[in-house]
Structures are given as structure tokens and as C-alpha cells.
Motif scaffolding. Structure first.
Motif, mmCIF file in Angstrom:
data_model
loop_
_atom_site.group_PDB
_atom_site.id
_atom_site.type_symbol
_atom_site.label_atom_id
_atom_site.label_comp_id
_atom_site.label_asym_id
_atom_site.label_seq_id
_atom_site.Cartn_x
_atom_site.Cartn_y
_atom_site.Cartn_z
ATOM 1 N N PHE A 115 57.679 36.905 55.662
ATOM 2 C CA PHE A 115 59.095 36.809 55.341
ATOM 3 C C PHE A 115 59.343 35.878 54.157
ATOM 4 O O PHE A 115 58.504 35.026 53.848
ATOM 5 C CB PHE A 115 59.872 36.299 56.569
ATOM 6 N N ASN A 116 60.509 36.060 53.519
ATOM 7 C CA ASN A 116 60.890 35.164 52.425
ATOM 8 C C ASN A 116 60.942 33.726 52.903
ATOM 9 O O ASN A 116 61.397 33.457 54.012
ATOM 10 C CB ASN A 116 62.277 35.549 51.890
ATOM 11 N N GLY A 117 60.470 32.849 52.041
ATOM 12 C CA GLY A 117 60.566 31.433 52.365
ATOM 13 C C GLY A 117 59.444 30.926 53.249
ATOM 14 O O GLY A 117 59.350 29.737 53.535
ATOM 15 N N GLY A 119 56.412 30.793 52.488
ATOM 16 C CA GLY A 119 55.390 30.118 51.680
ATOM 17 C C GLY A 119 54.354 31.100 51.157
ATOM 18 O O GLY A 119 53.268 30.704 50.739
ATOM 19 N N LYS A 120 54.702 32.368 51.150
ATOM 20 C CA LYS A 120 53.744 33.417 50.750
ATOM 21 C C LYS A 120 53.261 33.245 49.313
ATOM 22 O O LYS A 120 52.049 33.227 49.058
ATOM 23 C CB LYS A 120 54.401 34.786 50.960
ATOM 24 N N THR A 121 54.204 33.093 48.384
ATOM 25 C CA THR A 121 53.819 33.011 46.975
ATOM 26 C C THR A 121 52.975 31.764 46.695
ATOM 27 O O THR A 121 51.949 31.831 46.020
ATOM 28 C CB THR A 121 55.079 32.989 46.077
ATOM 29 N N THR A 122 53.408 30.650 47.258
ATOM 30 C CA THR A 122 52.647 29.411 47.087
ATOM 31 C C THR A 122 51.241 29.575 47.661
ATOM 32 O O THR A 122 50.254 29.128 47.069
ATOM 33 C CB THR A 122 53.345 28.248 47.832
ATOM 34 N N ARG A 147 62.992 41.186 45.193
ATOM 35 C CA ARG A 147 63.792 39.959 45.207
ATOM 36 C C ARG A 147 63.955 39.400 43.794
ATOM 37 O O ARG A 147 62.963 39.204 43.081
ATOM 38 C CB ARG A 147 63.126 38.917 46.113
ATOM 39 N N GLN A 153 58.579 33.790 39.608
ATOM 40 C CA GLN A 153 58.039 32.748 40.497
ATOM 41 C C GLN A 153 56.518 32.876 40.642
ATOM 42 O O GLN A 153 55.781 31.901 40.500
ATOM 43 C CB GLN A 153 58.705 32.862 41.865
ATOM 44 N N THR A 254 51.667 28.179 57.268
ATOM 45 C CA THR A 254 52.033 27.171 56.264
ATOM 46 C C THR A 254 52.786 25.991 56.876
ATOM 47 O O THR A 254 53.227 26.057 58.026
ATOM 48 C CB THR A 254 52.946 27.789 55.188
ATOM 49 N N ASP A 257 51.787 20.368 57.432
ATOM 50 C CA ASP A 257 51.910 18.945 57.103
ATOM 51 C C ASP A 257 53.233 18.400 57.614
ATOM 52 O O ASP A 257 53.405 17.205 57.789
ATOM 53 C CB ASP A 257 51.845 18.758 55.585
ATOM 54 N N GLY A 280 48.292 25.832 55.587
ATOM 55 C CA GLY A 280 48.867 25.142 54.437
ATOM 56 C C GLY A 280 49.297 23.763 54.880
ATOM 57 O O GLY A 280 49.947 23.613 55.905
ATOM 58 N N VAL A 281 48.892 22.762 54.104
ATOM 59 C CA VAL A 281 49.206 21.377 54.507
ATOM 60 C C VAL A 281 49.888 20.599 53.402
ATOM 61 O O VAL A 281 49.740 19.382 53.304
ATOM 62 C CB VAL A 281 47.936 20.633 54.990
ATOM 63 N N GLY A 282 50.660 21.297 52.558
ATOM 64 C CA GLY A 282 51.377 20.603 51.505
ATOM 65 C C GLY A 282 51.780 21.565 50.410
ATOM 66 O O GLY A 282 51.472 22.753 50.476
ATOM 67 N N GLN A 283 52.480 21.042 49.394
ATOM 68 C CA GLN A 283 52.996 21.915 48.354
ATOM 69 C C GLN A 283 52.058 22.056 47.156
ATOM 70 O O GLN A 283 52.281 22.877 46.280
ATOM 71 C CB GLN A 283 54.370 21.419 47.906
HETATM 72 P P1 GDP Z 1 57.894 32.736 49.753
HETATM 73 O O1 GDP Z 1 59.355 33.061 49.647
HETATM 74 O O2 GDP Z 1 57.350 33.150 51.059
HETATM 75 O O3 GDP Z 1 57.089 33.231 48.614
HETATM 76 O O4 GDP Z 1 57.820 31.146 49.784
HETATM 77 P P2 GDP Z 1 57.365 30.105 48.673
HETATM 78 O O5 GDP Z 1 55.947 30.251 48.362
HETATM 79 O O6 GDP Z 1 58.315 30.152 47.565
HETATM 80 O O7 GDP Z 1 57.547 28.748 49.491
HETATM 81 C C1 GDP Z 1 58.778 28.317 49.996
HETATM 82 C C2 GDP Z 1 58.782 26.784 50.002
HETATM 83 O O8 GDP Z 1 57.843 26.304 50.939
HETATM 84 C C3 GDP Z 1 58.405 26.173 48.671
HETATM 85 O O9 GDP Z 1 59.232 25.068 48.434
HETATM 86 C C4 GDP Z 1 56.955 25.741 48.874
HETATM 87 O O10 GDP Z 1 56.591 24.637 48.081
HETATM 88 C C5 GDP Z 1 56.981 25.353 50.337
HETATM 89 N N1 GDP Z 1 55.653 25.423 50.967
HETATM 90 C C6 GDP Z 1 54.777 26.454 51.001
HETATM 91 N N2 GDP Z 1 53.676 26.135 51.689
HETATM 92 C C7 GDP Z 1 53.850 24.845 52.134
HETATM 93 C C8 GDP Z 1 53.053 23.951 52.925
HETATM 94 O O11 GDP Z 1 51.951 24.233 53.403
HETATM 95 N N3 GDP Z 1 53.605 22.707 53.144
HETATM 96 C C9 GDP Z 1 54.824 22.342 52.656
HETATM 97 N N4 GDP Z 1 55.272 21.131 52.943
HETATM 98 N N5 GDP Z 1 55.579 23.173 51.942
HETATM 99 C C10 GDP Z 1 55.104 24.408 51.666
#
Ligand code: GDP
Length: 302
Positions: A115-117, A119-122, A147, A153, A254, A257, A280-283
Motif C-alpha cells: 500500500f501507499n506509504g 515504505g515500498k519505494t524507499t 500516483r 520519487q 518497514t 525502528d 526496515g530500521v530507518g530512513q
Molecule cells: P511508499 O508510498 O510505499 O513508496 O512509501 P515511501 O517509500 O515513500 O515511504 C513512506 C515514508 O516512510 C517515507 O518518509 C520513508 O522515509 C519512511 N520509511 C520507509 N521505510 C522506513 C523505515 O524502515 N523506518 C522509518 N523510520 N521510516 C521509513
């Protein structure tokens, strides 16, 4: 009838052992589990998973004989840890690098759903970074053409980790983008294609069909579900829904942390039978860790 007076020394020993044994009763297990259950629920483990664990412990321990003086509470907690490890430990552990290298015809294709948000892209960028550090050539397919901002992004993340993105324009066919990325990898001899798919906020018919089409066209070697550990029980429902559309082979959870104790990992593994591959344990791009079941169990019990 054997008595203590008659019989061989072996028999005598057995007889005394028996006298020193007590049986574990359902009541013992229930009492100990009531307390542990609260810990599990507080750690965000889904109710259905907690119930499955309870059943398993009952099965394994009720009626078992233990020596007088055995700490039954401890025994039951150990039994619970073991049952949790059993759910989390896949029959065959996936060594991703090994798996990628063993594929005869390059590239190895991984599709990411979630789902959106979540953390998929990160996560895709983190994994791309990790794969490159392991000496593999990577390209990303910007298959979220739905989207607004998604393509920019993923491009920004990819730029920072030094990986090329194959993209079309918004509204383009996501499967066609993924197909092009695979052609690109073939032409350049790259090892891995990571496909970023659209998320939406609910898994509707359109998204299901889109996922199925991407899977049909790209025949991914691995479908990875990315879930937000902070989403509690809803992340388990998401995993189930995606798993119905396209079979999920592995999970990345994700934001471990943050506060959540990550019970979702256990619930998801239990619900769809797929292993947790990374957390995932951080940004940052290095904040991706291979999942370790033992570390996780310690974390659950706080
Ligand atoms: P997407 O919409 O699924 O692609 O989500 P994004 O990759 O844009 O991530 C959404 C938010 O979650 C961003 O602000 C990321 O930095 C944050 N994020 C992703 N993975 C982690 C994680 O393991 N730890 C923390 N603290 N933040 C994360």
C-alpha cells in the motif's frame, strides 16, 4: 506389579523417576498463557495468530510429564518461543544473493507490492543499494504510473543509490514499463530488475488486475510484499489480499525502528506462509537488515 523392593536397579530408577513426575494440566497452560497472550497482543500480534499459538502449546504440553519442581511457567514460555520460531522459520531459507546468482538466464525479476506509504519505494532503493554492494547490476522499473509524483520519487531515490530507472509517462501500462526494464537489463547484462508497482489505498479490482497483468507479463522470480509494521492488524489484511491477487513469496516489514514491536511479522508469516526476508530500521539506504527470527522473538518478549 513392580515395586521398589523387587526389580533391577534400572527398574528401580524408573520407578523413582515416575514418582517424581507430575503432569502438566490444561489449567497450568491456560494460566501461563493468559499472561503471555497479553504481551503478544501488545506487541501487535493478530488475535488469530495468538489463538493458533495457544492451540499449538496446548497440543504440545498438556498431558506431558515433567519432574516435580519444574518451573511450569518457564516451560510454557519456552514452548511459546519455540512455536513462534516455528511459524517464522521458513522450510527453505531464501538466500537472495545466492538465488539471484543461481538463475541461469538473467535478469532475476522482483516485483514489489504494498500500500501507499508503507515504505515500498524507499525499500526498493535500500534493496537496490544492498544488491549493488553485493556486486550485482540493478535496474528499477517505475511501474507505478498511477500516483502523481511516484515516478519522480523513485527516480530521486534511484539517483541517490546510483541505479537507473526505466520509465514511461503517467497513465502508461505498468506491465509495459516492467517489460522494457527487463529488456534493458538483458541488453546490458544486468542481474536484477526491481519493479515498483502502484499502491493505492485499497486493493480494488483494478489494482488486482494490474498486479496480475504485471505478473503475467514479467513472470517475476519473486514477489515481495512491503508492509508497514506500524499499521497493526490492517497490514495482515493487506498481505492476505495481495496474496490472493499474486502469490507473495516474501515480506519486507518497514519502520521497525519506530515504536512497534513488530508482531505483524509473526501474523503475516502465519497468515500467508511467506517468510520475512528483511526489516526496515530507518530512513537511510543502509537501514535494511536481513530478518533474524531469534532477534525477533527476543524483541516480542521485550
Ligand atoms: P511508499 O508510498 O510505499 O513508496 O512509501 P515511501 O517509500 O515513500 O515511504 C513512506 C515514508 O516512510 C517515507 O518518509 C520513508 O522515509 C519512511 N520509511 C520507509 N521505510 C522506513 C523505515 O524502515 N523506518 C522509518 N523510520 N521510516 C521509513
Amino acid at each position: 506389579e513392580k515395586t521398589l523392593e523387587k526389580g533391577t536397579p534400572e527398574e528401580k530408577k524408573g520407578f523413582i523417576e515416575k514418582l517424581l513426575q507430575v503432569e502438566i494440566k490444561e489449567k497450568d497452560v491456560e494460566e501461563a498463557l493468559d499472561e503471555l497472550e497479553i504481551e503478544l497482543l501488545e506487541a501487535d500480534v493478530a488475535l488469530e495468530t495468538v489463538e493458533a499459538l495457544r492451540e499449538k502449546i496446548n497440543e504440545n504440553l498438556v498431558g506431558k510429564k515433567v519432574r516435580i519442581g519444574t518451573n511450569k511457567g518457564k516451560l510454557i514460555e519456552d514452548g511459546l518461543r519455540e512455536a513462534i520460531l516455528e511459524i517464522l522459520t521458513p522450510e527453505k531459507k531464501i538466500d537472495l544473493i545466492e538465488l539471484i546468482k543461481s538463475k541461469e538466464e538473467k535478469p532475476f525479476v522482483i516485483a514489489f507490492v504494498g500500500f501507499n506509504g508503507s515504505g515500498k519505494t524507499t525499500t526498493i532503493a535500500k534493496l537496490a543499494h544492498w544488491l549493488r554492494k553485493n556486486g550485482l547490476g540493478v535496474v528499477i522499473a517505475a511501474s507505478d504510473t498511477f500516483r502523481a509524483g511516484a515516478i519522480e520519487q523513485v527516480e530521486e531515490h534511484a539517483r541517490r543509490v546510483g541505479v537507473k530507472v526505466i520509465k514511461h509517462s503517467y497513465g502508461a501500462d505498468p506491465a509495459a514499463v516492467a517489460y522494457d526494464a527487463i529488456q534493458h537489463a538483458k541488453a546490458r547484462g544486468l542481474d536484477v530488475v526491481l519493479i515498483d508497482t502502484a499502491g493505492r489505498n485499497e486493493l480494488n479490482r483494478n489494482l488486482m488486475d494490474e498486479m496480475k497483468k504485471i505478473a503475467r507479463v514479467t513472470k517475476p522470480d519473486l514477489v515481495i510484499f512491503v508492509g508497514d509494521s506500524l499499521a497493526g492488524n490492517s497490514v495482515v489484511e493487506q498481505a492476505k489480499q495481495f496474496n490472493e491477487a499474486v502469490k507473495i513469496d516474501g515480506v519486507i516489514l518497514t519502520k521497525l525502528d519506530a515504536d512497534a514491536r513488530g508482531g505483524a511479522a509473526l501474523s503475516i508469516s502465519h497468515a500467508i506462509g511467506a517468510p520475512i526476508l528483511f526489516v526496515g530500521v530507518g530512513q537511510g539506504y543502509d537501514d535494511l537488515r536481513p530478518f533474524d527470527e531469534k532477534w525477533f522473538v527476543e524483541r516480542i518478549f521485550g
